[in-house]
Motif scaffolding. Structure first.
Motif, PDB file in Angstrom:
ATOM      1  N   ASN A  56     -32.377 -44.629 -21.682  1.00  0.00           N
ATOM      2  CA  ASN A  56     -32.709 -43.206 -21.575  1.00  0.00           C
ATOM      3  C   ASN A  56     -31.633 -42.327 -22.188  1.00  0.00           C
ATOM      4  O   ASN A  56     -31.160 -41.380 -21.583  1.00  0.00           O
ATOM      5  CB  ASN A  56     -32.958 -42.806 -20.120  1.00  0.00           C
ATOM      6  N   GLY A  57     -31.188 -42.659 -23.367  1.00  0.00           N
ATOM      7  CA  GLY A  57     -30.209 -41.833 -24.051  1.00  0.00           C
ATOM      8  C   GLY A  57     -28.776 -42.253 -23.798  1.00  0.00           C
ATOM      9  O   GLY A  57     -27.863 -41.662 -24.326  1.00  0.00           O
ATOM     10  N   GLY A  58     -28.536 -43.246 -22.991  1.00  0.00           N
ATOM     11  CA  GLY A  58     -27.191 -43.770 -22.811  1.00  0.00           C
ATOM     12  C   GLY A  58     -26.372 -43.072 -21.733  1.00  0.00           C
ATOM     13  O   GLY A  58     -25.246 -43.438 -21.495  1.00  0.00           O
ATOM     14  N   THR A  59     -26.900 -42.066 -21.060  1.00  0.00           N
ATOM     15  CA  THR A  59     -26.122 -41.410 -20.011  1.00  0.00           C
ATOM     16  C   THR A  59     -26.902 -41.458 -18.710  1.00  0.00           C
ATOM     17  O   THR A  59     -28.128 -41.499 -18.693  1.00  0.00           O
ATOM     18  CB  THR A  59     -25.822 -39.940 -20.358  1.00  0.00           C
ATOM     19  N   THR A  60     -26.181 -41.409 -17.615  1.00  0.00           N
ATOM     20  CA  THR A  60     -26.831 -41.394 -16.314  1.00  0.00           C
ATOM     21  C   THR A  60     -27.027 -39.951 -15.879  1.00  0.00           C
ATOM     22  O   THR A  60     -26.314 -39.047 -16.316  1.00  0.00           O
ATOM     23  CB  THR A  60     -25.976 -42.135 -15.265  1.00  0.00           C
ATOM     24  N   ALA A  61     -27.978 -39.741 -15.012  1.00  0.00           N
ATOM     25  CA  ALA A  61     -28.241 -38.398 -14.506  1.00  0.00           C
ATOM     26  C   ALA A  61     -27.089 -37.958 -13.615  1.00  0.00           C
ATOM     27  O   ALA A  61     -26.501 -38.767 -12.890  1.00  0.00           O
ATOM     28  CB  ALA A  61     -29.549 -38.395 -13.724  1.00  0.00           C
ATOM     29  N   PRO A  62     -26.725 -36.684 -13.659  1.00  0.00           N
ATOM     30  CA  PRO A  62     -25.636 -36.214 -12.797  1.00  0.00           C
ATOM     31  C   PRO A  62     -26.059 -36.238 -11.326  1.00  0.00           C
ATOM     32  O   PRO A  62     -27.243 -36.170 -11.006  1.00  0.00           O
ATOM     33  CB  PRO A  62     -25.395 -34.776 -13.272  1.00  0.00           C
ATOM     34  N   GLU A  63     -25.083 -36.344 -10.469  1.00  0.00           N
ATOM     35  CA  GLU A  63     -25.343 -36.333  -9.033  1.00  0.00           C
ATOM     36  C   GLU A  63     -25.875 -34.958  -8.649  1.00  0.00           C
ATOM     37  O   GLU A  63     -25.414 -33.940  -9.162  1.00  0.00           O
ATOM     38  CB  GLU A  63     -24.044 -36.618  -8.255  1.00  0.00           C
ATOM     39  N   PRO A  64     -26.843 -34.898  -7.747  1.00  0.00           N
ATOM     40  CA  PRO A  64     -27.344 -33.585  -7.332  1.00  0.00           C
ATOM     41  C   PRO A  64     -26.252 -32.815  -6.583  1.00  0.00           C
ATOM     42  O   PRO A  64     -25.430 -33.393  -5.878  1.00  0.00           O
ATOM     43  CB  PRO A  64     -28.526 -33.916  -6.422  1.00  0.00           C
ATOM     44  N   ALA A  65     -26.254 -31.512  -6.770  1.00  0.00           N
ATOM     45  CA  ALA A  65     -25.246 -30.668  -6.127  1.00  0.00           C
ATOM     46  C   ALA A  65     -25.536 -30.597  -4.631  1.00  0.00           C
ATOM     47  O   ALA A  65     -26.696 -30.575  -4.208  1.00  0.00           O
ATOM     48  CB  ALA A  65     -25.276 -29.278  -6.732  1.00  0.00           C
ATOM     49  N   PRO A  66     -24.490 -30.570  -3.809  1.00  0.00           N
ATOM     50  CA  PRO A  66     -24.722 -30.446  -2.370  1.00  0.00           C
ATOM     51  C   PRO A  66     -25.319 -29.065  -2.071  1.00  0.00           C
ATOM     52  O   PRO A  66     -25.146 -28.127  -2.843  1.00  0.00           O
ATOM     53  CB  PRO A  66     -23.324 -30.596  -1.762  1.00  0.00           C
ATOM     54  N   PRO A  67     -26.021 -28.950  -0.971  1.00  0.00           N
ATOM     55  CA  PRO A  67     -26.602 -27.653  -0.647  1.00  0.00           C
ATOM     56  C   PRO A  67     -25.513 -26.590  -0.489  1.00  0.00           C
ATOM     57  O   PRO A  67     -24.408 -26.868  -0.044  1.00  0.00           O
ATOM     58  CB  PRO A  67     -27.349 -27.884   0.660  1.00  0.00           C
ATOM     59  N   THR A  68     -25.859 -25.366  -0.871  1.00  0.00           N
ATOM     60  CA  THR A  68     -24.905 -24.267  -0.794  1.00  0.00           C
ATOM     61  C   THR A  68     -24.625 -23.926   0.663  1.00  0.00           C
ATOM     62  O   THR A  68     -25.543 -23.877   1.491  1.00  0.00           O
ATOM     63  CB  THR A  68     -25.478 -23.031  -1.511  1.00  0.00           C
ATOM     64  N   ASP A  69     -23.362 -23.705   0.968  1.00  0.00           N
ATOM     65  CA  ASP A  69     -22.959 -23.314   2.314  1.00  0.00           C
ATOM     66  C   ASP A  69     -23.313 -21.839   2.499  1.00  0.00           C
ATOM     67  O   ASP A  69     -22.828 -20.979   1.761  1.00  0.00           O
ATOM     68  CB  ASP A  69     -21.465 -23.543   2.491  1.00  0.00           C
ATOM     69  N   SER A  70     -24.183 -21.558   3.448  1.00  0.00           N
ATOM     70  CA  SER A  70     -24.614 -20.189   3.707  1.00  0.00           C
ATOM     71  C   SER A  70     -24.812 -20.029   5.212  1.00  0.00           C
ATOM     72  O   SER A  70     -24.787 -21.008   5.955  1.00  0.00           O
ATOM     73  CB  SER A  70     -25.915 -19.904   2.951  1.00  0.00           C
ATOM     74  N   PRO A  71     -25.024 -18.799   5.677  1.00  0.00           N
ATOM     75  CA  PRO A  71     -25.264 -18.632   7.122  1.00  0.00           C
ATOM     76  C   PRO A  71     -26.495 -19.409   7.599  1.00  0.00           C
ATOM     77  O   PRO A  71     -26.537 -19.901   8.720  1.00  0.00           O
ATOM     78  CB  PRO A  71     -25.474 -17.129   7.290  1.00  0.00           C
ATOM     79  N   GLU A  72     -27.509 -19.547   6.715  1.00  0.00           N
ATOM     80  CA  GLU A  72     -28.686 -20.302   7.103  1.00  0.00           C
ATOM     81  C   GLU A  72     -28.439 -21.809   7.042  1.00  0.00           C
ATOM     82  O   GLU A  72     -29.082 -22.584   7.729  1.00  0.00           O
ATOM     83  CB  GLU A  72     -29.871 -19.972   6.181  1.00  0.00           C
ATOM     84  N   ASN A  73     -27.525 -22.242   6.190  1.00  0.00           N
ATOM     85  CA  ASN A  73     -27.207 -23.653   6.021  1.00  0.00           C
ATOM     86  C   ASN A  73     -25.700 -23.811   6.134  1.00  0.00           C
ATOM     87  O   ASN A  73     -24.983 -23.852   5.144  1.00  0.00           O
ATOM     88  CB  ASN A  73     -27.722 -24.154   4.662  1.00  0.00           C
TER      89      ASN A  73
END
Length: 98
Positions: A56-73
């Motif tokens: 698939n083009g020779g690169t791996t997919a980047p790791e998903p970003a962690p959820p944003t720290d917010s008052p709801e999360n």
């Protein structure tokens, strides 16, 4: 008279010094080029039983970003990090952190 300005009385010589012809000795270390009757044989093709893995083009997919720290999360900071120490300070001193 000035020296090196060509004002001398000697006759000019138009003969250039001769350079000897140089030749390189031949050695038997080199191989002669192949003749028309000689043919090169290609190595046999390797046989594979399974197809190669897709790259698939020779690169791996980047790791998903962690959820944003917010008052709801409200994600807790890493243990013993400056962010954790700040949150502990704010919990102990609510008027200092607004």
């Amino acid at each position: 008279m000035f020296m090196g300005c060509g004002g001398d009385d000697e006759p000019k010589t138009d003969t250039a010094p001769t350079v000897p012809d140089l030749t390189l000795p031949q050695t038997d270390e080199t191989t002669p080029p192949p003749t028309e009757t000689e043919t090169e044989t290609a190595p046999p093709e390797p046989t594979e039983t399974a197809p190669p893995p897709e790259t698939n083009g020779g690169t791996t997919a980047p790791e998903p970003a962690p959820p944003t720290d917010s008052p709801e999360n409200d994600a807790p900071p890493p243990e013993d990090s400056p962010a954790q120490r700040f949150e502990e300070f704010c919990n102990e001193n609510p008027g200092a952190c607004g």
